[in-house]
Design an enzyme around this catalytic site. Structure first.
Site, PDB file in Angstrom:
ATOM      1  N   GLY A  10      -6.635 -14.547  -3.463  1.00  0.00           N
ATOM      2  CA  GLY A  10      -7.690 -13.942  -4.269  1.00  0.00           C
ATOM      3  C   GLY A  10      -7.874 -14.677  -5.589  1.00  0.00           C
ATOM      4  N   ASP A  31      -2.016 -13.149   2.759  1.00  0.00           N
ATOM      5  CA  ASP A  31      -3.385 -12.729   2.443  1.00  0.00           C
ATOM      6  C   ASP A  31      -4.154 -12.620   3.757  1.00  0.00           C
ATOM      7  OD1 ASP A  31      -5.223 -13.249  -0.461  1.00  0.00           O
ATOM      8  OD2 ASP A  31      -6.198 -12.717   1.424  1.00  0.00           O
ATOM      9  N   ASN A  32      -4.982 -11.582   3.881  1.00  0.00           N
ATOM     10  CA  ASN A  32      -5.771 -11.472   5.119  1.00  0.00           C
ATOM     11  C   ASN A  32      -7.174 -12.061   4.953  1.00  0.00           C
ATOM     12  OD1 ASN A  32      -7.087  -9.593   3.585  1.00  0.00           O
ATOM     13  ND2 ASN A  32      -6.760  -7.867   4.967  1.00  0.00           N
ATOM     14  N   GLY A  36     -10.225 -12.487  -0.455  1.00  0.00           N
ATOM     15  CA  GLY A  36      -9.706 -13.782  -0.923  1.00  0.00           C
ATOM     16  C   GLY A  36     -10.356 -14.894  -0.109  1.00  0.00           C
ATOM     17  N   THR A  95      -5.999   0.527   2.730  1.00  0.00           N
ATOM     18  CA  THR A  95      -5.424  -0.761   2.315  1.00  0.00           C
ATOM     19  C   THR A  95      -4.492  -0.553   1.139  1.00  0.00           C
ATOM     20  OG1 THR A  95      -7.448  -1.875   2.945  1.00  0.00           O
ATOM     21  CG2 THR A  95      -5.987  -3.101   1.495  1.00  0.00           C
ATOM     22  N   ALA A 117       0.370  -4.526  -8.959  1.00  0.00           N
ATOM     23  CA  ALA A 117      -0.862  -4.598  -9.740  1.00  0.00           C
ATOM     24  C   ALA A 117      -1.649  -3.308  -9.554  1.00  0.00           C
ATOM     25  CB  ALA A 117      -1.701  -5.785  -9.288  1.00  0.00           C
ATOM     26  N   TYR A 149     -10.823   4.680  -5.379  1.00  0.00           N
ATOM     27  CA  TYR A 149     -10.097   3.471  -5.770  1.00  0.00           C
ATOM     28  C   TYR A 149      -9.031   3.823  -6.815  1.00  0.00           C
ATOM     29  CZ  TYR A 149      -9.285  -1.247  -7.553  1.00  0.00           C
ATOM     30  OH  TYR A 149      -8.701  -2.426  -7.939  1.00  0.00           O
ATOM     31  N   LYS A 153      -4.936   3.756  -6.250  1.00  0.00           N
ATOM     32  CA  LYS A 153      -4.068   2.892  -7.064  1.00  0.00           C
ATOM     33  C   LYS A 153      -3.074   3.745  -7.866  1.00  0.00           C
ATOM     34  CE  LYS A 153      -4.050  -0.908  -7.110  1.00  0.00           C
ATOM     35  NZ  LYS A 153      -3.407  -1.851  -6.151  1.00  0.00           N
TER      36      LYS A 153
END
Ligand code: UDP
Length: 326
Positions: A10, A31-32, A36, A95, A117, A149, A153
């Site tokens: 990303g 990373d999928n 990214g 995710t 993060a 979101y 998080k």
């Protein structure tokens, strides 16, 4: 150190990979490539200290193997960008929450130093400005999918801090505020690359709402420096949350004018209602300013780039992209 970076392809991840390789760390990226891109990491492909796995972080076997070789994990992989979140809330929640659960489970098995993060979105509408890590958090209703979101998080943060308290796993949470710089795509709604691209093409600059909402933009190199310094200090920073962001506040109207001035563009502002830009009933944050006292006290961090330097960096990058037809 051997460091696993989820989401390493990303925008922020690839800048982090570069900085860690430069100082001699061994870096594995998982990373999928959902948001990214292979372009971001192409330059590292033949680096002797670098390896790359294209896979979803919910693939427990792959994650287990990578974690078993790592001293530390920086977990950046997440559904990003308000636009994506509004369009695909289920994917966002799954995710973020399942991904972080899987990362923490692997980190516990191999006792990896872990940096999670999170995002300034968790402050939601905010109870006061600037936002400090111990402030109460004020999110909108669950009927508005944009808040999924922040909520997901936030659950990630709780999971990380729980792993620290219950299992003594050295987890640090960082709340990233608006991070910008060369290589960021405007595809997922990010305002700075979108404005710069529009200005360089003499297209209208799309300002959402009345443009009087404000943000603080931090150069990705400053963000990455903070992440690495925190990573290096597990004893001092485990179990803690840190804001990472600039304190230089600018309205979106001012940002648009600066971009026009610095690109010498003929573009004009085009005001677009939020309902059209995102979805009916969309709630934007009016102000978003971090209090970074805690970070400064812990690692002596201060941003080195101001907004003009950030814009010039992004403008240079976008000019090159334009020249190569990207
Ligand atoms: N924005 C805008 N035009 C765009 C993209 C974004 O006016 O083309 C606004 C957006 O509504 C928000 C601010 O710019 O108020 C920052 O948006 P971004 O998506 O970069 O980050 P956010 O702060 O929403 O996480």
């Amino acid at each position: 150190m051997h460091i696993l970076i989820t989401g390493g392809a990303g925008f922020i991840g690839s800048h982090l990979v570069r900085a860690l390789l430069e100082r001699g760390d061994q870096v594995a990226v998982l990373d999928n490539l959902s948001t990214g891109s292979i372009e971001n990491i192409r330059a590292f492909a033949h680096h002797p200290l670098y390896s790359f796995a294209i896979d979803d972080l919910r693939n427990e076997l792959v994650l287990d193997r990578l974690a078993s070789q790592a001293d530390a994990i920086v977990h950046l992989a997440a559904a990003v960008g308000v636009q994506l979140v509004v369009e695909r809330p289920t994917e966002t929640i799954e995710t973020n929450v399942i991904g972080t659960h899987t990362v923490l489970a692997a980190a516990r098995r191999y006792r990896c130093r872990t940096l999670l993060a999170s995002t300034s979105e968790v402050y939601g509408k905010g109870v006061k400005a600037p936002f400090a890590e111990d402030d109460d958090l004020l999110l909108g209703p669950s009927s508005r999918s944009r808040w999924s979101y922040a909520a997901s998080k936030l659950l990630d943060e709780f999971l990380g801090l729980a792993a620290y308290r219950e299992y003594d796993l050295p987890v640090t949470v960082v709340r990233l505020f608006n991070t910008v710089g060369p290589g960021q795509t405007g595809r997922y709604g990010m305002v700075v690359p979108r404005f710069v691209r529009a200005a360089l093409r003499s297209e209208p600059i799309p300002v959402y709402g009345d443009g009087e909402q404000s943000r603080c933009f931090c150069h990705v190199r400053d963000t990455v420096r903070a992440v690495i310094d925190l990573l290096d200090r597990p004893e001092q920073t485990a179990g803690e949350i840190y804001n990472i962001g600039s304190s230089q506040e600018v309205t979106i109207n001012q940002l648009a004018q600066s971009v026009i001035a610095r690109t010498d563009s003929q573009s004009v502002l085009q005001y677009i209602p939020y309902s059209e830009a995102y979805a009916p009933g969309f709630e934007d944050m009016r102000r978003r300013v971090p209090d970074t006292t805690k970070l400064r006290t812990a690692i002596g961090w201060m941003p080195r780039y101001n907004l003009q330097q950030i814009l010039d960096d992004v403008i240079d990058y976008e000019r090159q992209q334009l020249a190569t037809g990207a």
